[in-house]
Structures are given as C-alpha cells and as structure tokens.
Design an enzyme around this catalytic site. Structure first.
Site, PDB file in Angstrom:
ATOM      1  N   ALA A 259      39.801  44.561  38.813  1.00 44.43           N
ATOM      2  CA  ALA A 259      41.008  45.324  38.502  1.00 44.43           C
ATOM      3  C   ALA A 259      40.708  46.345  37.402  1.00 44.43           C
ATOM      4  O   ALA A 259      41.118  47.511  37.483  1.00 44.43           O
ATOM      5  CB  ALA A 259      42.124  44.376  38.060  1.00 44.43           C
TER       6      ALA A 259
ATOM      7  N   MET B 233      41.071  35.833  40.334  1.00 44.34           N
ATOM      8  CA  MET B 233      42.178  36.771  40.529  1.00 44.34           C
ATOM      9  C   MET B 233      41.713  38.220  40.398  1.00 44.34           C
ATOM     10  O   MET B 233      42.516  39.141  40.262  1.00 44.34           O
ATOM     11  CB  MET B 233      43.307  36.479  39.538  1.00 44.34           C
ATOM     12  N   ALA B 234      40.379  38.410  40.425  1.00 44.93           N
ATOM     13  CA  ALA B 234      39.775  39.739  40.449  1.00 44.93           C
ATOM     14  C   ALA B 234      40.085  40.583  39.214  1.00 44.93           C
ATOM     15  O   ALA B 234      40.283  41.801  39.314  1.00 44.93           O
ATOM     16  CB  ALA B 234      40.169  40.497  41.731  1.00 44.93           C
ATOM     17  N   GLY B 235      40.100  39.941  38.037  1.00 36.49           N
ATOM     18  CA  GLY B 235      40.437  40.661  36.808  1.00 36.49           C
ATOM     19  C   GLY B 235      39.439  41.758  36.454  1.00 36.49           C
ATOM     20  O   GLY B 235      39.833  42.873  36.101  1.00 36.49           O
ATOM     21  N   GLY B 236      38.160  41.444  36.537  1.00 40.35           N
ATOM     22  CA  GLY B 236      37.148  42.456  36.217  1.00 40.35           C
ATOM     23  C   GLY B 236      37.190  43.600  37.218  1.00 40.35           C
ATOM     24  O   GLY B 236      37.057  44.782  36.849  1.00 40.35           O
TER      25      GLY B 236
ATOM     26  N   PRO C 282      43.321  36.190  33.985  1.00 41.37           N
ATOM     27  CA  PRO C 282      42.295  35.269  33.479  1.00 41.37           C
ATOM     28  C   PRO C 282      40.890  35.711  33.874  1.00 41.37           C
ATOM     29  O   PRO C 282      40.684  36.205  34.985  1.00 41.37           O
ATOM     30  CB  PRO C 282      42.652  33.934  34.141  1.00 41.37           C
ATOM     31  N   VAL C 283      39.941  35.538  32.957  1.00 42.01           N
ATOM     32  CA  VAL C 283      38.547  35.936  33.209  1.00 42.01           C
ATOM     33  C   VAL C 283      37.876  34.867  34.079  1.00 42.01           C
ATOM     34  O   VAL C 283      38.029  33.674  33.826  1.00 42.01           O
ATOM     35  CB  VAL C 283      37.796  36.107  31.867  1.00 42.01           C
TER      36      VAL C 283
ATOM     37  N   ASP D 271      35.917  43.258  45.503  1.00 45.64           N
ATOM     38  CA  ASP D 271      37.362  43.193  45.240  1.00 45.64           C
ATOM     39  C   ASP D 271      37.926  44.478  44.630  1.00 45.64           C
ATOM     40  O   ASP D 271      39.142  44.584  44.444  1.00 45.64           O
ATOM     41  CB  ASP D 271      37.657  42.044  44.256  1.00 45.64           C
TER      42      ASP D 271
ATOM     43  N   LYS E  26      45.093  39.819  41.915  1.00 43.40           N
ATOM     44  CA  LYS E  26      45.352  39.537  43.340  1.00 43.40           C
ATOM     45  C   LYS E  26      45.299  38.044  43.602  1.00 43.40           C
ATOM     46  O   LYS E  26      44.673  37.277  42.859  1.00 43.40           O
ATOM     47  CB  LYS E  26      44.345  40.254  44.244  1.00 43.40           C
TER      48      LYS E  26
HETATM   49  C1  LIG Z   1      36.294  35.636  46.444  1.00 43.08           C
HETATM   50  C2  LIG Z   1      36.899  37.024  46.424  1.00 43.08           C
HETATM   51  O1  LIG Z   1      37.580  37.232  45.201  1.00 43.08           O
HETATM   52  C3  LIG Z   1      37.946  37.115  47.547  1.00 43.08           C
HETATM   53  O2  LIG Z   1      38.710  38.290  47.457  1.00 43.08           O
HETATM   54  C4  LIG Z   1      35.843  38.086  46.618  1.00 43.08           C
HETATM   55  O3  LIG Z   1      35.165  37.884  47.833  1.00 43.08           O
HETATM   56  C5  LIG Z   1      34.858  38.215  45.475  1.00 43.08           C
HETATM   57  O4  LIG Z   1      34.654  39.579  45.253  1.00 43.08           O
HETATM   58  P1  LIG Z   1      33.893  40.139  43.948  1.00 43.08           P
HETATM   59  O5  LIG Z   1      34.028  39.170  42.820  1.00 43.08           O
HETATM   60  O6  LIG Z   1      34.306  41.552  43.761  1.00 43.08           O
HETATM   61  O7  LIG Z   1      32.414  40.052  44.473  1.00 43.08           O
HETATM   62  P2  LIG Z   1      31.127  40.928  44.052  1.00 43.08           P
HETATM   63  O8  LIG Z   1      31.146  41.137  42.576  1.00 43.08           O
HETATM   64  O9  LIG Z   1      31.022  42.105  44.961  1.00 43.08           O
HETATM   65  O10 LIG Z   1      29.995  39.883  44.445  1.00 43.08           O
HETATM   66  C6  LIG Z   1      29.654  38.791  43.638  1.00 43.08           C
HETATM   67  C7  LIG Z   1      28.953  37.759  44.497  1.00 43.08           C
HETATM   68  O11 LIG Z   1      29.921  37.009  45.274  1.00 43.08           O
HETATM   69  C8  LIG Z   1      29.403  36.684  46.552  1.00 43.08           C
HETATM   70  N1  LIG Z   1      30.199  37.329  47.614  1.00 43.08           N
HETATM   71  C9  LIG Z   1      31.185  38.226  47.305  1.00 43.08           C
HETATM   72  C10 LIG Z   1      31.926  38.815  48.300  1.00 43.08           C
HETATM   73  C11 LIG Z   1      31.634  38.484  49.655  1.00 43.08           C
HETATM   74  N2  LIG Z   1      32.287  39.047  50.673  1.00 43.08           N
HETATM   75  N3  LIG Z   1      30.650  37.604  49.938  1.00 43.08           N
HETATM   76  C12 LIG Z   1      29.939  36.999  48.931  1.00 43.08           C
HETATM   77  O12 LIG Z   1      29.068  36.186  49.206  1.00 43.08           O
HETATM   78  C13 LIG Z   1      27.956  37.177  46.551  1.00 43.08           C
HETATM   79  O13 LIG Z   1      27.147  36.125  46.075  1.00 43.08           O
HETATM   80  C14 LIG Z   1      27.990  38.321  45.531  1.00 43.08           C
HETATM   81  O14 LIG Z   1      26.735  38.579  44.973  1.00 43.08           O
HETATM   82  N1  LIG Z   2      36.361  43.915  32.622  1.00 46.94           N
HETATM   83  C1  LIG Z   2      36.011  42.654  32.856  1.00 46.94           C
HETATM   84  N2  LIG Z   2      36.940  41.678  32.840  1.00 46.94           N
HETATM   85  C2  LIG Z   2      36.585  40.398  33.098  1.00 46.94           C
HETATM   86  N3  LIG Z   2      35.339  39.993  33.350  1.00 46.94           N
HETATM   87  C3  LIG Z   2      34.382  40.916  33.391  1.00 46.94           C
HETATM   88  C4  LIG Z   2      34.678  42.279  33.151  1.00 46.94           C
HETATM   89  N4  LIG Z   2      33.542  42.955  33.265  1.00 46.94           N
HETATM   90  C5  LIG Z   2      32.573  42.067  33.558  1.00 46.94           C
HETATM   91  N5  LIG Z   2      33.054  40.835  33.619  1.00 46.94           N
HETATM   92  C6  LIG Z   2      32.243  39.627  33.950  1.00 46.94           C
HETATM   93  O1  LIG Z   2      32.522  39.293  35.301  1.00 46.94           O
HETATM   94  C7  LIG Z   2      32.717  37.890  35.457  1.00 46.94           C
HETATM   95  C8  LIG Z   2      33.799  37.665  36.508  1.00 46.94           C
HETATM   96  O2  LIG Z   2      34.990  38.098  35.941  1.00 46.94           O
HETATM   97  P1  LIG Z   2      36.356  38.277  36.752  1.00 46.94           P
HETATM   98  O3  LIG Z   2      37.447  38.048  35.756  1.00 46.94           O
HETATM   99  O4  LIG Z   2      36.375  39.537  37.511  1.00 46.94           O
HETATM  100  O5  LIG Z   2      36.245  37.053  37.764  1.00 46.94           O
HETATM  101  P2  LIG Z   2      37.108  36.700  39.002  1.00 46.94           P
HETATM  102  O6  LIG Z   2      38.541  37.001  38.735  1.00 46.94           O
HETATM  103  O7  LIG Z   2      36.770  35.285  39.384  1.00 46.94           O
HETATM  104  O8  LIG Z   2      36.565  37.702  40.089  1.00 46.94           O
HETATM  105  P3  LIG Z   2      36.854  37.734  41.646  1.00 46.94           P
HETATM  106  O9  LIG Z   2      38.204  37.113  41.884  1.00 46.94           O
HETATM  107  O10 LIG Z   2      36.788  39.208  41.946  1.00 46.94           O
HETATM  108  O11 LIG Z   2      35.719  36.954  42.241  1.00 46.94           O
HETATM  109  C9  LIG Z   2      33.103  37.359  34.080  1.00 46.94           C
HETATM  110  O12 LIG Z   2      32.526  36.107  33.874  1.00 46.94           O
HETATM  111  C10 LIG Z   2      32.588  38.402  33.103  1.00 46.94           C
HETATM  112  O13 LIG Z   2      31.378  37.968  32.521  1.00 46.94           O
END
Ligand SMILES: C[C@](O)(CO)[C@H](O)COP(=O)(O)OP(=O)(O)OC[C@H]1O[C@@H](n2ccc(N)nc2=O)[C@H](O)[C@@H]1O
Ligand SMILES: Nc1ncnc2c1ncn2[C@@H]1O[C@H](COP(=O)(O)OP(=O)(O)OP(=O)(O)O)[C@@H](O)[C@H]1O
Length: 321
Positions: A114, A109-112, A104-105, A146, A16
């Site tokens: 997803a 882009m919410a890979g985990g 990308p991790v 996400d 996303k």
């Molecule tokens: C930045 C975004 O990607 C925008 O869509 C999301 O808000 C992040 O969503 P996400 O990675 O799924 O977040 P979660 O894994 O639920 O939360 C990780 C941490 O991100 C922060 N967090 C996340 C979502 C939110 N609405 N407020 C927050 O402050 C909190 O510190 C939380 O402990």
């Molecule tokens: N299936 C998975 N794929 C990627 N990372 C994962 C997964 N499961 C756990 N993780 C952990 O979650 C952390 C965040 O990974 P992710 O790729 O979801 O980040 P992000 O794209 O920045 O997330 P968001 O956009 O939701 O905030 C990584 O550093 C990794 O250690």
C-alpha cells in the site's frame, strides 16, 4: 530566478483482505499463480512525499520499529522505479517520504505494498507527470504482487501473480473486524509452508471464484460469509497454531465468518452490519486472543491524494486486547 518548490503531497491508501484466494503450484520464477478477489478496507496508511535535499524515508505509527527505512522500504523502491521510468536519477531522486502506518506490518493486509502504491500516486502528482493509473499499475507490478491492487482499491479480481487486476462491481458495504496478532508472518514462508503441506497430503482447496462474485452481487453478507476461502489459511495456521483460537473466538463473538487475511496472521471477520462489528470487536478484545482489534468497512477506493491542507484524520476505532 528562484525555482518554485512544489508543496508536499499526501496520499491515503487502503489495506486489503482477500475474500477468495486460490493458490496454484509453484512456478519457475518462485511465484505461484493466483486467482484472488481483493477488497480494499477503511484501514489506511498515509504517505507524504516532498521535494528535499535530504532524501530518505521516515516511518511512524503501527509497527514502525519493524519497518526498514533504507533501500528495502517498499515506498522507497517505488520512488526509484518511478524515477528511473521518467528519466530522473534513481540514486538521487531528491524526495523525502514520510509514512504514517495504521496497517499492521507483515500482517497479510499488504501494508508495505500500500505504501509503495501511495508513493507512486504521490510522486506522479508532485512531479506533475502525465501517467495513467494503468501505466502506474505496470510499474507497481515490478515492486510486488500486491502493489497494483492498492492503486485501484474497491473490489477486484486478481490473476497471474495476483497483479493483473480487473475491477468487480460490489456496491454493498461490508463490515469487518480485524484481529492483529502479536508478531507478523513472512509471506514467502507461508507460501513455502503451503507447498510443504501439499507435498505431504492434500489440504482442502477453495472453490471457484465465480461463486464469490455471485455472492458479492447479491450484496448479502450472510451469503458472502459462506463463500469466503483462503488456500493460505492452512499454512498460516500451521505456522501459528494460536490463530485457530482467534478464528473460533471471532465466530463465537457473533461474526458471520472468520478467515486469515492473505498470508496472515491478521484474522478478518465478516459481520452482519456496523453495530454487530462493534459488538464482535469488543468481545474479541476481551477474549485476549490477539494484540489489537479494529473495525473497518469495505470496499473503499484505492490510493488517492488527500491534499496538503487537510487536517490529519482521527485513526479508525481501536480496541486494545
Ligand atoms: C498473499 C498475498 O498477499 C495475497 O494477495 C500476495 O500474494 C503476496 O503479495 P506480495 O507480498 O506483494 O508478494 P511479493 O512481495 O511480490 O512476493 C514475496 C514472495 O511471496 C511469494 N509469492 C507472492 C505472490 C505470489 N503470487 N506467489 C508467491 O509465491 C514468493 O515467495 C515471493 O517471493
Ligand atoms: N513501507 C513498508 N511498510 C511495511 N513493511 C515494509 C515496508 N517496506 C518494507 N517492508 C518490509 O516488508 C515486510 C512485509 O511487510 P508488509 O506489511 O507489506 O507485509 P504483509 O502485509 O504481510 O504483505 P502482503 O499482505 O502483501 O504479503 C515487512 O516485514 C517489512 O520488513
């Protein structure tokens, strides 16, 4: 009589970008209230779930080395949450999960998330569960903010923690260029940095989501480009100052607008059309400001079963910087 083992199920699930991300004040539960507009992009992970006596997670592809394969893997958390919900043993779900990553991790882009959404959809099919997407979305919200959006895909408004999803009609296809950074960023650190910046001053806030919704209904990428905004961008740039150069390079290469995707550090550039996106991607790759450049389109649908017979799809075009 021999029990019939159901065939493995493969689910494709999108990354996303947040077209609009307004972040409120920190809440008592550690989250922030959000008003966000998500768009699902044609950059996808594939997750296969299979019945197995040796349960666990395998990860391949983009950034696989930095993804945990133990209980903190978000797809495995999804397995446990769904098992518990349907009365199976979450400590022995008899499932193997294979993740093929292109998203990308820790890239914003919410890979985990997803992968978690894909695991929910895959298991619902593997276990032949009678569950609706809305029921899965409730479970998804327990895994991460996400995760629900990745189930629906398309373009959608997210409120509360970003996990209350209302679909938005956006028929037009938008063309994006994505610049992956060399290292990921931690989402909680980026939210924390925004709180710190706001305590020290008053970084500019994005406007109202309504303007973006109107921009989307026009279908004109030039109009939408003027309205893109992300409150987390200042925080991501503060933690990773090199992103300023990446954002400038994309616009200099001909993108209509560039922004940090979610919590970063991936930068997303909106382009006029597909040809322009390919040109911008090539020039950006040559600028040496990021690790990898990809082109993608949005919106695309959310997590969907692609079956067991289908041959693997070629990866989306990639340009190495
Ligand atoms: C930045 C975004 O990607 C925008 O869509 C999301 O808000 C992040 O969503 P996400 O990675 O799924 O977040 P979660 O894994 O639920 O939360 C990780 C941490 O991100 C922060 N967090 C996340 C979502 C939110 N609405 N407020 C927050 O402050 C909190 O510190 C939380 O402990
Ligand atoms: N299936 C998975 N794929 C990627 N990372 C994962 C997964 N499961 C756990 N993780 C952990 O979650 C952390 C965040 O990974 P992710 O790729 O979801 O980040 P992000 O794209 O920045 O997330 P968001 O956009 O939701 O905030 C990584 O550093 C990794 O250690």
């Amino acid at each position: 009589m021999l029990a019939v083992v159901p065939p493995p199920v493969t689910v494709r699930v999108p990354a996303k970008v947040n077209l609009h991300l307004a972040v409120g004040d920190p809440r008592a539960d550690g989250y922030h209230d959000l008003v966000t507009i998500f768009q699902a992009l044609s950059l996808t992970d594939e997750v296969t779930v299979a019945t197995a006596d040796d349960p666990g997670v395998e990860v391949h592809g983009e950034g696989a080395d930095s993804v945990p394969t133990g209980p903190s893997n978000l797809a495995w958390r999804a397995v446990r949450v769904l098992a518990e919900h349907v009365g199976r043993d979450p400590d022995d779900p008899k499932v193997r999960v294979v993740i093929r990553k292109s998203i990308p991790v820790a890239g914003g882009m919410a890979g985990g998330s997803a992968d978690a959404a894909a695991a929910l959809v895959g298991l619902a099919s593997l276990w032949r569960l009678e569950v609706t997407r809305d029921e899965l979305a409730d479970l998804a919200g327990k895994i991460g903010a996400d995760v629900p959006f990745a189930l629906y895909g398309g373009t959608a408004l997210g409120t509360d923690r970003g996990d209350r999803i209302v679909p938005v009609l956006a028929r037009h296809t938008y063309h994006w260029v994505l610049a992956f950074d060399r290292r990921g960023l931690s989402t909680p650190e980026v939210f924390g940095e925004l709180d710190r910046l706001r305590a020290d001053g008053d970084p500019p806030r994005v406007g109202e989501a309504e303007a973006v919704l109107e921009g989307l209904s026009s279908g004109d990428p030039r109009q939408l480009a003027l309205l893109l905004g992300n409150d987390l961008q200042a925080a991501a740039v503060s933690l990773r100052p090199n992103l300023r150069r990446t954002l400038r390079a994309g616009v200099n290469a001909g993108a209509l607008a560039g922004m940090v995707s979610g919590s970063g550090p991936t930068c997303a550039f909106l382009c006029t059309d597909g040809d322009s996106a390919v040109r911008v991607a090539a020039e950006l790759a040559g600028a040496g400001v990021c690790r990898t450049v990809r082109v993608a389109q949005g919106p695309v649908h959310g997590a969907r079963v692609v079956g067991t017979e289908e041959a693997p799809r070629p990866a989306p075009p990639e340009v190495h910087a």
